[in-house]
Design a protein around this motif. Structure first.
Motif, PDB file in Angstrom:
ATOM      1  N   GLN A  97       0.825  -1.207   0.000  1.00  0.00           N
ATOM      2  CA  GLN A  97       0.000   0.000   0.000  1.00  0.00           C
ATOM      3  C   GLN A  97       0.864   1.265   0.000  1.00  0.00           C
ATOM      4  N   ALA A 125       2.428   1.644  -3.442  1.00  0.00           N
ATOM      5  CA  ALA A 125       1.467   2.126  -4.446  1.00  0.00           C
ATOM      6  C   ALA A 125       1.316   3.643  -4.359  1.00  0.00           C
ATOM      7  N   LEU A 126       1.267   4.171  -3.120  1.00  0.00           N
ATOM      8  CA  LEU A 126       1.159   5.622  -2.960  1.00  0.00           C
ATOM      9  C   LEU A 126       2.426   6.321  -3.456  1.00  0.00           C
ATOM     10  N   GLN A 127       3.574   5.746  -3.142  1.00  0.00           N
ATOM     11  CA  GLN A 127       4.831   6.360  -3.585  1.00  0.00           C
ATOM     12  C   GLN A 127       4.991   6.267  -5.091  1.00  0.00           C
ATOM     13  N   ALA A 128       4.524   5.150  -5.686  1.00  0.00           N
ATOM     14  CA  ALA A 128       4.602   5.027  -7.140  1.00  0.00           C
ATOM     15  C   ALA A 128       3.687   6.040  -7.819  1.00  0.00           C
ATOM     16  N   ASP A 129       2.508   6.265  -7.242  1.00  0.00           N
ATOM     17  CA  ASP A 129       1.600   7.274  -7.811  1.00  0.00           C
ATOM     18  C   ASP A 129       2.209   8.666  -7.724  1.00  0.00           C
ATOM     19  N   ALA A 130       2.987   8.882  -6.665  1.00  0.00           N
ATOM     20  CA  ALA A 130       3.618  10.201  -6.504  1.00  0.00           C
ATOM     21  C   ALA A 130       4.911  10.313  -7.298  1.00  0.00           C
ATOM     22  N   GLY A 131       5.356   9.200  -7.929  1.00  0.00           N
ATOM     23  CA  GLY A 131       6.580   9.232  -8.716  1.00  0.00           C
ATOM     24  C   GLY A 131       7.845   9.076  -7.896  1.00  0.00           C
ATOM     25  N   GLY A 178       6.802   2.081 -10.579  1.00  0.00           N
ATOM     26  CA  GLY A 178       5.618   1.239 -10.377  1.00  0.00           C
ATOM     27  C   GLY A 178       5.955  -0.230 -10.294  1.00  0.00           C
ATOM     28  N   ALA A 186       5.683  -1.657  -6.710  1.00  0.00           N
ATOM     29  CA  ALA A 186       4.343  -2.011  -6.235  1.00  0.00           C
ATOM     30  C   ALA A 186       3.891  -3.345  -6.807  1.00  0.00           C
TER      31      ALA A 186
END
Length: 395
Positions: A152, A155-161, A165, A168
């Motif tokens: 989880q 996933a948040l860090q991948a969305d923030a770049g 990805g 995740a």
């Protein structure tokens, strides 16, 4: 309406009874579990000792013989005879019978010891299989929960770049693998619980399964149930062979009544006949000698095989105990270092997929070592239980 209320109350009572029975079973000591298991399989204190009292003096059933001899002469003599034959036990036969009675009593006692030892081994395996399955399941669930949390966060860090990805996706794959391990752990514990219940008839495994009795330095072969049962069986066979010796031949007492009916007055005769073997004369019995030699040979082979098997198993388990103790020390050191490594790995940030994968792999290795460290104490205690079983000790 009343019937419906009654059914509901009965169902509620049954629903409460099952957890109560499980709670009572979980509070039992292992020796109480053994007694319950023996009773469940139809064994227990109701087995009576063999009667070693007087077996009587007769070696066999008495026999009655009658004969009638009719003369073919007009003035001949007719003869009528009745004889009662009483076979008595010789002194040697009485001694052997007394030995057989005492051996039968000893055999019953040793059989009870052997049965308790045998079921103790099954119970030890069952309870430790359940305990190890439970601990493994707890570690699998903790692992799955931590990986889910990391997934989880990734996933948040991948969305923030902040991280690729790929991290995740890799954690998602690891979470699914961890959940598969949890499912396997649940199945293993369920099977262990079912096996324990089928063996003992109890609904729950006891909480306290570690044995407090001190571990012997080595097996006591003179008291081991397997060897004791084998030795008593040999003694019983030797006593049975002794019954065929000429010195154990039966004595015979014959009481005879004879009537002679002829031209003159009827004559009645009464007599006693005794048949006593002359035991002071040496008579070779080749069949008994061959039986004794064969019995001695078979006994020696079986005894040596059992002793060697017990000794080999003891040495193997002792070496395993030493290995587990050494492994425990290393795992505890690794777990302490792993906590520091885990704290640092969780703070790492990288945009490189290779570095991220390396961090995740290292973190999973730390989790694996932590799981092994949590199981090592139970494995050591399981090994100690197997050593007690090999030494011939019941619960």
């Amino acid at each position: 309406m009343r019937q419906g209320v009654t059914v509901i109350l009965v169902c509620c009572g049954l629903g409460c009874a099952v957890p109560a029975q499980a709670q009572l079973a979980s509070d039992l000591e292992l020796n109480e579990v053994l007694r319950t298991t023996l009773s469940y399989h139809g064994y227990g204190a109701e087995v009576a000792d063999a009667d070693v009292g007087d077996d009587g003096v007769l070696a066999a059933l008495p026999s009655l013989s009658a004969s009638r001899l009719q003369s073919d002469q007009r003035l001949g003599t007719d003869e009528t005879e009745i004889a009662l034959n009483l076979p008595f036990k010789s002194s040697r036969r009485r001694d052997v019978d007394a030995d057989l009675g005492a051996l039968q009593q000893s055999l019953q006692q040793v059989q009870q010891r052997y049965r308790a030892w045998f079921f103790s081994g099954l119970i030890r395996d069952a309870v430790w299989e359940h305990r190890l399955a439970t601990l493994q399941l707890e570690q699998s669930r903790a692992r799955a929960a931590l990986i889910l949390e990391l997934e989880q966060r990734a996933a948040l860090q991948a969305d923030a770049g902040a991280i690729p990805g790929y991290a995740a996706l890799l954690l998602t794959q690891e979470r699914l693998d961890a959940e598969l391990r949890v499912a396997d752990g649940v199945a293993r514990r369920r099977a262990a619980q079912a096996g324990f219940s089928a063996l003992t008839g109890l609904p729950a495994v006891p909480k306290q399964i570690a044995e407090t009795a001190s571990l012997p330095a080595e097996p006591d072969y003179s008291q081991h149930p397997q060897l004791a049962l084998l030795e008593l069986g040999r003694d019983q066979q030797q006593a049975l062979i002794a019954l065929t010796d000429p010195a154990a031949a039966d004595w015979n007492l014959a009481l005879t009544a004879r009537s002679l009916n002829g031209p003159g007055p009827t004559e009645n005769q009464y007599g006693v006949a005794v048949d006593l073997p002359l035991t002071f004369i040496e008579v070779s019995n080749r069949a008994s000698e061959v039986q004794r030699a064969s019995l001695s040979r078979d006994f020696s082979l079986q005894r040596d095989s059992l002793r060697t098997g017990i000794r080999t198993q003891w040495i193997t388990l002792s070496a395993e105990a030493q290995r587990l103790r050494e492994r425990r020390e290393l795992l505890l050191q690794s777990a302490r270092i792993g906590q520091r490594i885990e704290a640092q790995l969780l703070t790492l940030r990288s945009s490189s997929e290779m570095e991220v994968e390396l961090v995740i792999r290292r973190l999973l290795e730390v989790l694996e070592r932590r799981s092994e460290a949590a199981l090592i104490d139970a494995e050591i205690q399981h090994n100690a239980a197997r050593l007690r079983q090999t030494a011939g000790l019941a619960l």
